[in-house]
Design an enzyme around this catalytic site. Sequence first.
Site, PDB file in Angstrom:
ATOM      1  N   LEU A 161      20.046  -2.052  11.877  1.00  0.00           N
ATOM      2  CA  LEU A 161      18.625  -2.220  11.559  1.00  0.00           C
ATOM      3  C   LEU A 161      17.749  -1.143  12.211  1.00  0.00           C
ATOM      4  O   LEU A 161      17.820  -0.931  13.419  1.00  0.00           O
ATOM      5  CB  LEU A 161      18.163  -3.612  12.036  1.00  0.00           C
ATOM      6  CG  LEU A 161      16.712  -3.975  11.727  1.00  0.00           C
ATOM      7  CD1 LEU A 161      16.516  -4.181  10.242  1.00  0.00           C
ATOM      8  CD2 LEU A 161      16.286  -5.208  12.518  1.00  0.00           C
TER       9      LEU A 161
ATOM     10  N   ARG B  31      21.847 -15.237   2.762  1.00  0.00           N
ATOM     11  CA  ARG B  31      21.503 -13.824   2.662  1.00  0.00           C
ATOM     12  C   ARG B  31      22.403 -13.116   1.639  1.00  0.00           C
ATOM     13  O   ARG B  31      21.959 -12.284   0.868  1.00  0.00           O
ATOM     14  CB  ARG B  31      21.673 -13.205   4.056  1.00  0.00           C
ATOM     15  CG  ARG B  31      20.939 -11.925   4.222  1.00  0.00           C
ATOM     16  CD  ARG B  31      20.901 -11.540   5.671  1.00  0.00           C
ATOM     17  NE  ARG B  31      19.772 -12.140   6.342  1.00  0.00           N
ATOM     18  CZ  ARG B  31      19.574 -12.115   7.647  1.00  0.00           C
ATOM     19  NH1 ARG B  31      20.450 -11.555   8.433  1.00  0.00           N
ATOM     20  NH2 ARG B  31      18.505 -12.653   8.178  1.00  0.00           N
TER      21      ARG B  31
ATOM     22  N   THR C  98      20.746   2.361   7.054  1.00  0.00           N
ATOM     23  CA  THR C  98      22.154   2.137   7.379  1.00  0.00           C
ATOM     24  C   THR C  98      22.312   0.683   7.821  1.00  0.00           C
ATOM     25  O   THR C  98      21.314  -0.046   7.929  1.00  0.00           O
ATOM     26  CB  THR C  98      22.618   3.076   8.517  1.00  0.00           C
ATOM     27  OG1 THR C  98      21.779   2.843   9.656  1.00  0.00           O
ATOM     28  CG2 THR C  98      22.551   4.524   8.101  1.00  0.00           C
TER      29      THR C  98
ATOM     30  N   SER D 157       0.831  -1.219   0.000  1.00  0.00           N
ATOM     31  CA  SER D 157       0.000   0.000   0.000  1.00  0.00           C
ATOM     32  C   SER D 157       0.859   1.260   0.000  1.00  0.00           C
ATOM     33  O   SER D 157       0.485   2.264  -0.622  1.00  0.00           O
ATOM     34  CB  SER D 157      -0.974  -0.005   1.177  1.00  0.00           C
ATOM     35  OG  SER D 157      -0.300   0.150   2.405  1.00  0.00           O
TER      36      SER D 157
ATOM     37  N   ASN E 117      13.582   3.799   4.022  1.00  0.00           N
ATOM     38  CA  ASN E 117      12.704   2.763   4.570  1.00  0.00           C
ATOM     39  C   ASN E 117      11.609   3.445   5.378  1.00  0.00           C
ATOM     40  O   ASN E 117      11.801   4.547   5.900  1.00  0.00           O
ATOM     41  CB  ASN E 117      13.500   1.833   5.497  1.00  0.00           C
ATOM     42  CG  ASN E 117      12.639   0.725   6.095  1.00  0.00           C
ATOM     43  OD1 ASN E 117      11.840   0.100   5.392  1.00  0.00           O
ATOM     44  ND2 ASN E 117      12.770   0.492   7.389  1.00  0.00           N
TER      45      ASN E 117
ATOM     46  N   MET F  86      10.371  -7.031   3.828  1.00  0.00           N
ATOM     47  CA  MET F  86      10.589  -7.699   5.111  1.00  0.00           C
ATOM     48  C   MET F  86      11.817  -8.605   5.075  1.00  0.00           C
ATOM     49  O   MET F  86      11.750  -9.792   5.405  1.00  0.00           O
ATOM     50  CB  MET F  86       9.337  -8.491   5.496  1.00  0.00           C
ATOM     51  CG  MET F  86       8.060  -7.646   5.540  1.00  0.00           C
ATOM     52  SD  MET F  86       8.191  -6.158   6.552  1.00  0.00           S
ATOM     53  CE  MET F  86       7.931  -6.880   8.154  1.00  0.00           C
TER      54      MET F  86
ATOM     55  N   GLN G 110      -1.016   7.390   8.454  1.00  0.00           N
ATOM     56  CA  GLN G 110       0.063   8.380   8.535  1.00  0.00           C
ATOM     57  C   GLN G 110       1.240   7.999   7.631  1.00  0.00           C
ATOM     58  O   GLN G 110       1.878   8.861   7.028  1.00  0.00           O
ATOM     59  CB  GLN G 110       0.543   8.529   9.988  1.00  0.00           C
ATOM     60  CG  GLN G 110      -0.518   9.057  10.924  1.00  0.00           C
ATOM     61  CD  GLN G 110      -1.050  10.408  10.476  1.00  0.00           C
ATOM     62  OE1 GLN G 110      -0.289  11.309  10.134  1.00  0.00           O
ATOM     63  NE2 GLN G 110      -2.368  10.546  10.448  1.00  0.00           N
TER      64      GLN G 110
ATOM     65  N   HIS H 232       9.248   2.609   8.732  1.00  0.00           N
ATOM     66  CA  HIS H 232       9.135   1.677   9.846  1.00  0.00           C
ATOM     67  C   HIS H 232       7.925   2.079  10.686  1.00  0.00           C
ATOM     68  O   HIS H 232       7.747   3.269  10.985  1.00  0.00           O
ATOM     69  CB  HIS H 232      10.408   1.717  10.697  1.00  0.00           C
ATOM     70  CG  HIS H 232      10.375   0.748  11.827  1.00  0.00           C
ATOM     71  ND1 HIS H 232      10.589  -0.609  11.658  1.00  0.00           N
ATOM     72  CD2 HIS H 232      10.124   0.924  13.147  1.00  0.00           C
ATOM     73  CE1 HIS H 232      10.473  -1.216  12.817  1.00  0.00           C
ATOM     74  NE2 HIS H 232      10.192  -0.310  13.736  1.00  0.00           N
TER      75      HIS H 232
HETATM   76  C1  GAR Z   1       3.948  -1.006   6.726  1.00  0.00           C
HETATM   77  O1  GAR Z   1       3.237  -0.785   7.920  1.00  0.00           O
HETATM   78  C2  GAR Z   1       5.423  -0.729   6.933  1.00  0.00           C
HETATM   79  O2  GAR Z   1       5.671   0.331   7.804  1.00  0.00           O
HETATM   80  C3  GAR Z   1       5.882  -2.030   7.520  1.00  0.00           C
HETATM   81  O3  GAR Z   1       5.187  -3.025   6.820  1.00  0.00           O
HETATM   82  C4  GAR Z   1       3.948  -2.487   6.375  1.00  0.00           C
HETATM   83  C5  GAR Z   1       3.867  -2.704   4.878  1.00  0.00           C
HETATM   84  O4  GAR Z   1       2.619  -2.323   4.382  1.00  0.00           O
HETATM   85  N1  GAR Z   1       7.296  -2.190   7.393  1.00  0.00           N
HETATM   86  C6  GAR Z   1       8.030  -2.843   8.285  1.00  0.00           C
HETATM   87  O5  GAR Z   1       7.576  -3.377   9.266  1.00  0.00           O
HETATM   88  C7  GAR Z   1       9.510  -2.874   7.971  1.00  0.00           C
HETATM   89  N2  GAR Z   1      10.245  -3.367   9.081  1.00  0.00           N
HETATM   90  P1  GAR Z   1       2.418  -2.119   2.827  1.00  0.00           P
HETATM   91  O6  GAR Z   1       2.995  -3.387   2.159  1.00  0.00           O
HETATM   92  O7  GAR Z   1       0.943  -2.050   2.662  1.00  0.00           O
HETATM   93  O8  GAR Z   1       3.147  -0.878   2.415  1.00  0.00           O
END
Ligand code: GAR
Length: 204
Positions: A144, A65, A141, A13, A107, A90, A173, A109
């Site tokens: 994590l 990885r 960076t 999204s 990114n 992820m 948000q 978060h």
């Molecule tokens: C979002 O809430 C994003 O902040 C989070 O995953 C979701 C993805 O939603 N990201 C993390 O947790 C990264 N560590 P989306 O696929 O609908 O954008």
Amino acid sequence: MRNIVILISGRGSNMQVIAQRAQQQKWACRIAAVISSRADAEGLAFAASHQIPTAVVASKDYPTRDAFDAALQTTIDGFSPDLIVLAGFMRILTARFVDHYRDRMLNIHPSLLPSFPGLSTHRQALAAGVKLHGATVHFVTTELDHGPIVAQAAVPVLDSDTEQSLAERVLQQEHLIYPLAVRWFIDGRLSLLDGLVRLAPESS
Ligand code: GAR
């Protein structure tokens, strides 16, 4: 014209709102590709239906990885990116990969960093009893969820909240601040000074 490559692992999204804003507001960039670490990521269908090139580099196909990141880097670099946007991607990235895209990888978060890095951020926030929670856009960076912060948005935490209701409020948000931050980068307004992000005024 700058090239943005967006990495996703699922719903996508945030990727969708960035692609939509870029088109509606005629940003000086193109979404050169959406790349997923999972073949079944829902966001791939949106990208394909909006004529955005897509690729899958499936993490499950690589034994390490390092091998995954090397394949991912080769795929990304095929699109000559100026900016990499992690949007619900992820995977933990290797230091070598992160260094390759230093100062040009963002990114989002789902917490007010430095609080609650890692996974299950909404659960962590509810368990800690914080009254404010939110989302953070940051440069990536090698540590994590610790890069220089570009933008944050806060939401109240209500006594009635569940992980899901809180996640929904935070996501609203995210959809505001991530496009904003990407646009700042594209417009050349972001710089780093002593490890902190500075935003130049909008040129008239
Ligand atoms: C979002 O809430 C994003 O902040 C989070 O995953 C979701 C993805 O939603 N990201 C993390 O947790 C990264 N560590 P989306 O696929 O609908 O954008």
